[in-house]
Write an enzyme that holds these catalytic residues in place. Structure first.
Site, short mmCIF file in Angstrom:
data_model
loop_
_atom_site.label_atom_id
_atom_site.label_comp_id
_atom_site.label_asym_id
_atom_site.label_seq_id
_atom_site.Cartn_x
_atom_site.Cartn_y
_atom_site.Cartn_z
N ALA A 65 56.97 53.92 61.19
CA ALA A 65 58.20 53.35 61.70
C ALA A 65 57.96 53.03 63.18
O ALA A 65 57.06 53.60 63.80
CB ALA A 65 59.33 54.34 61.53
N GLY A 108 55.98 56.08 58.28
CA GLY A 108 56.71 55.12 57.45
C GLY A 108 55.80 54.17 56.68
O GLY A 108 56.18 53.66 55.62
N GLU A 111 54.89 56.01 53.71
CA GLU A 111 56.11 56.12 52.89
C GLU A 111 56.42 54.80 52.18
O GLU A 111 56.81 54.79 51.02
CB GLU A 111 57.27 56.56 53.78
N GLU A 131 54.40 62.48 61.73
CA GLU A 131 55.65 62.55 62.49
C GLU A 131 55.82 63.85 63.25
O GLU A 131 56.46 63.90 64.30
CB GLU A 131 56.85 62.36 61.56
C1 HXC Z 1 55.36 51.34 67.56
C2 HXC Z 1 53.08 51.28 67.50
C3 HXC Z 1 53.05 52.21 66.44
C4 HXC Z 1 54.30 52.69 65.95
C5 HXC Z 1 51.02 51.69 66.92
N1 HXC Z 1 51.80 50.99 67.76
N2 HXC Z 1 51.76 52.44 66.11
N3 HXC Z 1 54.22 50.87 68.05
N4 HXC Z 1 55.44 52.24 66.55
N5 HXC Z 1 54.38 53.55 64.92
C6 HXC Z 1 51.37 50.06 68.82
C7 HXC Z 1 50.79 50.80 69.98
O1 HXC Z 1 51.80 51.26 70.84
C8 HXC Z 1 49.95 49.70 70.62
O2 HXC Z 1 50.81 48.85 71.34
C9 HXC Z 1 49.44 48.93 69.42
O3 HXC Z 1 50.32 49.24 68.32
C10 HXC Z 1 48.04 49.32 69.02
O4 HXC Z 1 47.99 50.72 68.85
P1 HXC Z 1 46.93 51.66 69.58
O5 HXC Z 1 47.52 53.03 69.60
O6 HXC Z 1 46.49 51.08 70.87
O7 HXC Z 1 45.71 51.58 68.54
P2 HXC Z 1 44.60 52.70 68.26
O8 HXC Z 1 44.15 53.35 69.52
O9 HXC Z 1 43.59 52.02 67.39
O10 HXC Z 1 45.35 53.82 67.40
C11 HXC Z 1 45.84 53.54 66.13
C12 HXC Z 1 46.81 54.68 65.67
C13 HXC Z 1 47.88 54.90 66.76
C14 HXC Z 1 46.00 55.94 65.41
C15 HXC Z 1 47.42 54.21 64.35
O11 HXC Z 1 48.46 53.62 67.10
C16 HXC Z 1 48.97 55.83 66.36
O12 HXC Z 1 48.81 57.04 66.33
N6 HXC Z 1 50.18 55.28 66.06
C17 HXC Z 1 51.33 56.03 65.75
C18 HXC Z 1 51.22 56.64 64.39
C19 HXC Z 1 52.45 57.43 64.08
O13 HXC Z 1 52.78 58.44 64.72
N7 HXC Z 1 53.19 57.02 63.05
C20 HXC Z 1 54.38 57.65 62.63
C21 HXC Z 1 55.53 57.01 63.33
S1 HXC Z 1 57.02 57.87 63.04
P3 HXC Z 1 50.50 48.46 72.89
O14 HXC Z 1 51.70 47.67 73.26
O15 HXC Z 1 50.35 49.75 73.61
O16 HXC Z 1 49.22 47.68 72.79
C22 HXC Z 1 57.45 57.42 61.54
C23 HXC Z 1 58.65 58.13 61.17
C24 HXC Z 1 59.33 57.93 59.94
O17 HXC Z 1 56.89 56.63 60.85
C25 HXC Z 1 60.58 58.74 59.89
C26 HXC Z 1 60.96 59.72 60.89
C27 HXC Z 1 61.32 59.41 62.28
#
Ligand code: HXC
Length: 257
Positions: A65, A108, A111, A131
């Site tokens: 998400a 998400g 999911e 998360e």
């Molecule tokens: C918004 C996101 C994002 C996300 C990545 N980006 N994931 N933006 N929401 N979930 C953006 C980053 O900010 C970045 O933008 C760009 O995408 C590229 O990501 P990087 O982190 O620079 O890439 P990398 O170093 O290759 O790492 C990849 C990754 C990492 C390991 C997937 O991006 C990551 O950990 N993302 C978050 C994963 C996460 O926690 N997902 C769960 C979300 S919560 P910029 O602008 O900086 O270039 C969720 C909740 C559901 O899903 C329900 C409960 C709340």
């Protein structure tokens, strides 16, 4: 509706939906949700379409998400608007939907893949529910669907530690139907979808409905539900055609009736 965050393409009887927010690794925001719901509703209504494939890029199916969209939200707005409840509509799609997952399917993203009817994974796919690292939890069904798919031990470990699993581990655990080389993922998913779209449409709906019933019912109720739908299929013209075609050693010619 003109889409900005997804691409939709029909190839024969298969609808291919590609998540297309590469700048955010396909993070699922409100816009992607409304576009996806619109596309799936259109797909479900379109009698020329028999199966859909949802995919992302080779780097990410969806990295979760959209954290930036959620960052400033509070309890009142999340609970008040029942945030994420819109995704339930996606799971009411009646025709089959395949998730073709390459790269990250996190939070998400994992999911959403699990809301599809089955997952085909590229060999570079990574699944996780990270998360907890953001001090929250799955919110689009992950704690429930992951547990049903891989069992309590692995689901609990993944939710409590945020550890990602690779495609091989996901396949061993029963999360994905099959692993294919990343370069051929979409092609293989489209081929599988075309096979499904080539089956008798009412039988496709019934098969999907009865497998899903296994999640919602006791064994006795589920077996009864299956048998009743099986009986009902004998009221279709396609059942007559299917069995006649078998006896006559030719392919079936379906009418959807
Ligand atoms: C918004 C996101 C994002 C996300 C990545 N980006 N994931 N933006 N929401 N979930 C953006 C980053 O900010 C970045 O933008 C760009 O995408 C590229 O990501 P990087 O982190 O620079 O890439 P990398 O170093 O290759 O790492 C990849 C990754 C990492 C390991 C997937 O991006 C990551 O950990 N993302 C978050 C994963 C996460 O926690 N997902 C769960 C979300 S919560 P910029 O602008 O900086 O270039 C969720 C909740 C559901 O899903 C329900 C409960 C709340």
């Amino acid at each position: 509706m003109a889409y900005q965050s997804i691409l939709v393409e029909q190839r024969g009887a298969v609808t291919l939906v590609t998540l297309n927010r590469p700048e955010a690794l396909n993070a699922l925001n409100g816009q992607i949700l409304s576009e996806l719901l619109d596309a799936m509703a259109a797909f479900d209504k379109d009698t020329s379409q028999g199966c859909a494939v949802i995919t992302g890029s080779e780097r990410a199916f969806a990295a979760g998400a959209d954290i930036k969209e959620m960052q400033s939200q509070g309890f009142a707005s999340m609970y008040g608007h029942d945030f994420f409840a819109g995704w339930d509509a996606f799971t009411r799609t009646r025709k089959p939907v395949i998730a073709a997952v390459a790269g990250y399917a996190l939070g998400g993203g994992c999911e959403l893949a699990m809301m599809c009817d089955f997952i085909l994974a590229a060999d570079n796919a990574k699944f996780g529910q990270p998360e907890i690292k953001l001090a929250v939890s799955p919110g689009m069904g992950g704690s429930q669907r992951l547990t049903r798919a891989v069992g309590k031990a692995k689901a609990m470990e993944m939710c409590l530690t945020g550890r990602m699993i690779d495609a091989a581990e996901a396949e061993r655990a029963g999360l994905v139907a099959r692993i294919v080389p990343a370069a051929g993922l979409v092609e293989e998913a489209m081929k599988t979808a075309a096979t499904i779209a080539g089956m008798a449409p009412l039988a496709v709906l019934a098969n999907k409905e009865m497998v899903n019933a296994a999640y919602e019912t006791t064994l006795t109720q589920g077996v009864q539900f299956e048998r009743r739908l099986f009986h009902a299929l004998f009221g279709t013209a396609d059942q007559k055609e299917g069995m006649t075609a078998f006896v006559e050693k030719r392919p079936g010619n379906w009418t959807g009736k």
